[in-house]
Design a protein around this motif. Structure first.
Motif, PDB file in Angstrom:
ATOM      1  N   ARG A   1       0.821  -1.200   0.000  1.00 46.37           N
ATOM      2  CA  ARG A   1       0.000   0.000   0.000  1.00 46.37           C
ATOM      3  C   ARG A   1       0.856   1.251   0.000  1.00 46.37           C
ATOM      4  N   LEU A   2       1.936   1.218   0.795  1.00 53.14           N
ATOM      5  CA  LEU A   2       2.836   2.360   0.830  1.00 53.14           C
ATOM      6  C   LEU A   2       3.435   2.601  -0.548  1.00 53.14           C
TER       7      LEU A   2
ATOM      8  N   ARG B   1       0.917   4.161  -2.780  1.00 51.73           N
ATOM      9  CA  ARG B   1       0.614   5.549  -2.482  1.00 51.73           C
ATOM     10  C   ARG B   1       1.784   6.476  -2.761  1.00 51.73           C
ATOM     11  N   THR B   2       3.007   5.989  -2.533  1.00 47.39           N
ATOM     12  CA  THR B   2       4.143   6.897  -2.630  1.00 47.39           C
ATOM     13  C   THR B   2       5.127   6.547  -3.727  1.00 47.39           C
TER      14      THR B   2
ATOM     15  N   ILE C   1      10.150   7.777   1.630  1.00 47.20           N
ATOM     16  CA  ILE C   1       8.784   7.962   2.110  1.00 47.20           C
ATOM     17  C   ILE C   1       8.733   9.020   3.195  1.00 47.20           C
ATOM     18  N   GLU C   2       9.704   8.923   4.117  1.00 48.60           N
ATOM     19  CA  GLU C   2       9.687   9.897   5.206  1.00 48.60           C
ATOM     20  C   GLU C   2       9.951  11.294   4.684  1.00 48.60           C
TER      21      GLU C   2
ATOM     22  N   ASP D   1       6.648  12.421   2.636  1.00 50.98           N
ATOM     23  CA  ASP D   1       5.413  12.679   3.348  1.00 50.98           C
ATOM     24  C   ASP D   1       5.619  13.104   4.776  1.00 50.98           C
TER      25      ASP D   1
END
Lengths: 554, 118
Positions: B92-93, B96-97, B105-106, B109
Motif C-alpha cells: 500500500r505504501l 501511495r508513494t 517515504i519519510e 510525506d
C-alpha cells in the motif's frame, strides 16, 4: 464461575465472528450491534465477579483451565483483582471508543471485526498465566491494532503501523528467546510454576543457570516493555498513536498500554531476580522526563498527546515496584490515565475532524465554535495536570507520595508535572489564542449525540473518581490484595502543590511561546528517532540490559 | 553446539537486516529470518532429550520433547500473519508513494517530527 472467566475472552471473539457475517450478508448490519453486545456481555461478567474477588488475597482469583489440562502443562486463565481493575478500565475506554466511532464516518464490518479481536486479545493477555499464551494474545492484539491504525489509509498511518509492527515483532522475538531459556532451565511455561522453581536455591546456585535466567529476564522485560513504551523502547509510539483514527488512538493510549503494564507486573517475579534493583524506578522516571520534554516541543495536537502518554506511563512504571503503596498508586494512575487520556484523544479528535487541521499554531478561538470538545478537553487537561476535583489529582498525589522513598526521582517527577501543565496549556491554545491567519473552515461541528455521549461518559468517570477518591482507592486496594488503608487525598499540602504546579506550568508555557524557544523546540523535535532509530534503540536497550543482568548474575 | 552457533548467526543476521536495510521489503525478509531463527532455536531445544519423533508406538523410546514443536507451530502461524500484514502495508505504501525506501517515504510525506510540527 470459572467458565465466566473464559467467557471474557470467548465472547468478544464470538462477536467478532458475528461481525464478519456482515461481510457475507451486507444488508444484515450486524457488525456494530455485535460489538455492543460483546462489550455489554463483558461488562456483565465483570459486574458478576466483582464481589467474589473483593475478598480474595493477592495473586489468587477465579481460575479456569483451558481444555481440562491442569497446570503446569495446561494453560490457566485467572481473573484476579489486578486483571479485574484493568479490564474495567479497558472496557470503559473501548465503550467510549465505540460510541465515538459510531458517530464518525460509517465503519465497515472488518473494522468492527478487528476492534473485537483486539478487545479479545487484550482480555486474554490480562487473564493468562502462561508465558507462551501471553505471546499469542499480545500478538493478536498487536496485529489487530496495526490494522486499526492503518484503517484510514494514507502513507503516514501506513508507515506508523508498519513501524509498530516491525518493532513489536523484534521485541517478541527477544521475548521468545527468554521463554526458550526459562523453559530449558525450569521445564515449565506457567508463570506460577517458574516462580516456584526460581525459589529453589539448588537451581539458582548454579552459575550457568543464573546467567541463563538473567538473560531471560532481560528478554522478557524488553519484550513487554516495548509494548508499554518505556524509554528507550518508546520511539514507535508517537507516530502510531498520532496517525491512527481518533477512537483508535484513544484505545491504544487508554487500553493497550495499560494491559502491557499489567503484564510487566505479572512477569516481574520471574524476570526480576537478576535485574537491577531500581530498574523500573529509573526507566519510569526517564520515560516521564523524555515524554514531557518532547510533548512540550510538539506543534501537532495528537503528537503532543502521544508524547504525553509516554510521560504518564513513566509515572506508572516508576512506582510499580517500589512498595505496596507504590503498587496501589500505580494502578490508581493507570485507571485514571486510561480515562483522561482517551477523553483528550476523543475531544481533540473532534477538533481535528471539524477543522481538518492538525497543528496548534494554525487554529484559534475554537471555544465558541466547538463547545462540546472544549468542555471535554478542559476536563481531560485539568485531570492530567492534577487539578482537583478530577481523578488526576488523586492519582498524581498517590504517585508522588509513593515516590517519597526516592527523593531524586520525586523531584524529577515534580518537574515533569510542571512540564505537563505547560504542555496542556500549550495545547489549549487552539481554543482561545488569537490566531489571525486564515481561519479554518469549520465544516460541521462534527458533534453528534453519540460522540457527546462518549465524552460525557469519560468526563463523568474522571469527575466521580476525583470527587470521592478514598472509597475507590479502598476498593482498589481490596482488589489488589493490599492491606494499606486508603490515604486521605484532599489535604492542604497536596492542594497547595497542585496549584503551585499549575502556576509554574503557566510560567514555563509563557517561556515556550517565545521565538527562541520555538527554534529550540524545532531542533529537539527533529532529534526524535525515525523508523530505524526505533529498531536500533530497541536492540541497544536489550543489549545494555542483558549485559547488566549478566554482570549481576555473576 | 553447532546448532546453537547457527541459530545465533541467523538471529544476528535477522536483527542486523531489520535494523540497517533501507528497503522495506528487505526489512520484511529480515523479519522472516528472525522468526525462522526462533523456530529453529525451539526445535533444537526439544531435540536435546531424545531423537525420535514424539509418537507413542510400540518400541519407541527417547522421543524429542513435543512441547517446543507445538509452540512453534503457533509461532509459525503468527509469523505468517505478521509477514502478510507487513507486506500488505509495504504494498500500500508503494502504491501511495511510489517507493519502498523509508528515507524517500519519510522525506516525501514527512513522518519525521520536524515536518509534522515544524
Amino acid at each position: 464461575m470459572g467458565s465466566l472467566v473464559a467467557l471474557l475472552v470467548v465472547l468478544p471473539l464470538a462477536c467478532s465472528a458475528a461481525a464478519l457475517i456482515e461481510k457475507a450478508l451486507p444488508r444484515l448490519r450486524i457488525a456494530r450491534p455485535a460489538a455492543v453486545a460483546g462489550l455489554a456481555g463483558m461488562a456483565a461478567i465483570l459486574a458478576a465477579t466483582a464481589t467474589p474477588l473483593m475478598t480474595v488475597p493477592a495473586g489468587r482469583g477465579l481460575a479456569t483451565e483451558i481444555g481440562s489440562w491442569s497446570s503446569p502443562i495446561g494453560i490457566v486463565l485467572c481473573l484476579d483483582g489486578m486483571a479485574w481493575v484493568a479490564s474495567l478500565a479497558v472496557l470503559i475506554v473501548c465503550l467510549a471508543a465505540l460510541l465515538s466511532a459510531s458517530a464518525g464516518r460509517s465503519r465497515g464490518a472488518l473494522y468492527w471485526f478487528f476492534f473485537l479481536v483486539q478487545v479479545a486479545g487484550l482480555e486474554g493477555a490480562l487473564l493468562t498465566r502462561d508465558l507462551f499464551n501471553l505471546f499469542v494474545f499480545l500478538e493478536v492484539a498487536g496485529i489487530a491494532g496495526c490494522v486499526l491504525i492503518a484503517a484510514n489509509g494514507g502513507p503516514r498511518p501506513l508507515l506508523a503501523s508498519l513501524r509498530y509492527l516491525v518493532a513489536s515483532t523484534v521485541s517478541m522475538a527477544l521475548y521468545l528467546v527468554g521463554v526458550y531459556l526459562l523453559y530449558r532451565l525450569t521445564g515449565s511455561l506457567s508463570i506460577d510454576a517458574i516462580a516456584a522453581a526460581l525459589g529453589d536455591p539448588a537451581l539458582t546456585g548454579v552459575p550457568s543457570v543464573r546467567r541463563g535466567l538473567s538473560v531471560a529476564g532481560a528478554c522478557l522485560v524488553v519484550g513487554v516493555g516495548l509494548r508499554s513504551a518505556v524509554v528507550p523502547l518508546h520511539a514507535w509510539l508517537p507516530a502510531a498513536h498520532a496517525e491512527a483514527p481518533h477512537e483508535v488512538s484513544a484505545m491504544l493510549s487508554g487500553a493497550v498500554l495499560k494491559v502491557t503494564i499489567v503484564n510487566m507486573v505479572r512477569l516481574a517475579p520471574i524476570a526480576g531476580p537478576f535485574l537491577p534493583q531500581d530498574l523500573y524506578l529509573w526507566a519510569g522516571t526517564a520515560s516521564a522526563l523524555v515524554g514531557v520534554a518532547m510533548a512540550l516541543c510538539q506543534l501537532d495536537m495528537k503528537r503532543l498527546l502521544a508524547w504525553s502518554s509516554v510521560s504518564q506511563v513513566g509515572y506508572i512504571v516508576a512506582v510499580l515496584a517500589l512498595s505496596e503503596s507504590g503498587r496501589s498508586a500505580a494502578f490508581a494512575h493507570l485507571v485514571s490515565h486510561a480515562l483522561f487520556k482517551s477523553l483528550l484523544f476523543l475531544s481533540i479528535g473532534m477538533v481535528v475532524e471539524a477543522t481538518a487541521e492538525h497543528r496548534i499554531d494554525r487554529l484559534g478561538r475554537l471555544a465558541g465554535v466547538l463547545p462540546v470538545p472544549f468542555v471535554g478537553f478542559l476536563v481531560g487537561a485539568a485531570a492530567i495536570a492534577g487539578l482537583p476535583p478530577f481523578s488526576g489529582f488523586a492519582s498524581k498525589k498517590l504517585v508522588l507520595d509513593a515516590l517519597s522513598a526516592a527523593p531524586a526521582a520525586l523531584w524529577i517527577c515534580r518537574i515533569v508535572a510542571v512540564g505537563t501543565a505547560a504542555s496542556f496549556l500549550k495545547l489549549s491554545q487552539v481554543f482561545w489564542s488569537a490566531y489571525r491567519g486564515a481561519a479554518p473552515s469549520v465544516r460541521h461541528s462534527g458533534v453528534s449525540a453519540m460522540s457527546t455521549a462518549s465524552l460525557a461518559l469519560l468526563a463523568a468517570c474522571c469527575i466521580a473518581a476525583g470527587i470521592s477518591p478514598s472509597p475507590l482507592i479502598g476498593a482498589l486496594n481490596g482488589f489488589l490484595g493490599l492491606n494499606a488503608a486508603a490515604p486521605a487525598v484532599y489535604d492542604a499540602a497536596a492542594l497547595a502543590e497542585s496549584f503551585i504546579t499549575l502556576g509554574a506550568g503557566a510560567a514555563v508555557f509563557l517561556i515556550v511561546r517565545t521565538r527562541t524557544a520555538a527554534r529550540i523546540a524545532r531542533t529537539i523535535r527533529s532529534a526524535a528517532a525515525g523508523f530505524e532509530g526505533t529498531i536500533g534503540w530497541t536492540l541497544a536497550g536489550f543489549a545494555a540490559l542483558a549485559g547488566v543482568a549478566l554482570i549481576i548474575a555473576g | 553446539m553447532i546448532d546453537s552457533a547457527l541459530v545465533l548467526v541467523l538471529l544476528l543476521v535477522g536483527a542486523w537486516g531489520v535494523a540497517t536495510r533501507r528497503n522495506l521489503v528487505k526489512k520484511v525478509m529480515a523479519l522472516g529470518i528472525l522468526t525462522t531463527a526462533i523456530v529453529a532455536l525451539f526445535v533444537t531445544l526439544g531435540s536435546t532429550i531424545g531423537i525420535t519423533a514424539p509418537i507413542i508406538l510400540e518400541g519407541t523410546a527417547e522421543t524429542v520433547d513435543p512441547l517446543p514443536q507445538a509452540l512453534m507451530l503457533t509461532a509459525i502461524v503468527v509469523g505468517v500473519c505478521v509477514t502478510a500484514l507487513a507486506l500488505v502495508l509495504v504494498e500500500r505504501l508503494h502504491r501511495r508513494t511510489g517507493s519502498t525506501s523509508i528515507a524517500a517515504i519519510e522525506r516525501r510525506d514527512g513522518d519525521r517530527e520536524e515536518d509534522r510540527g515544524g
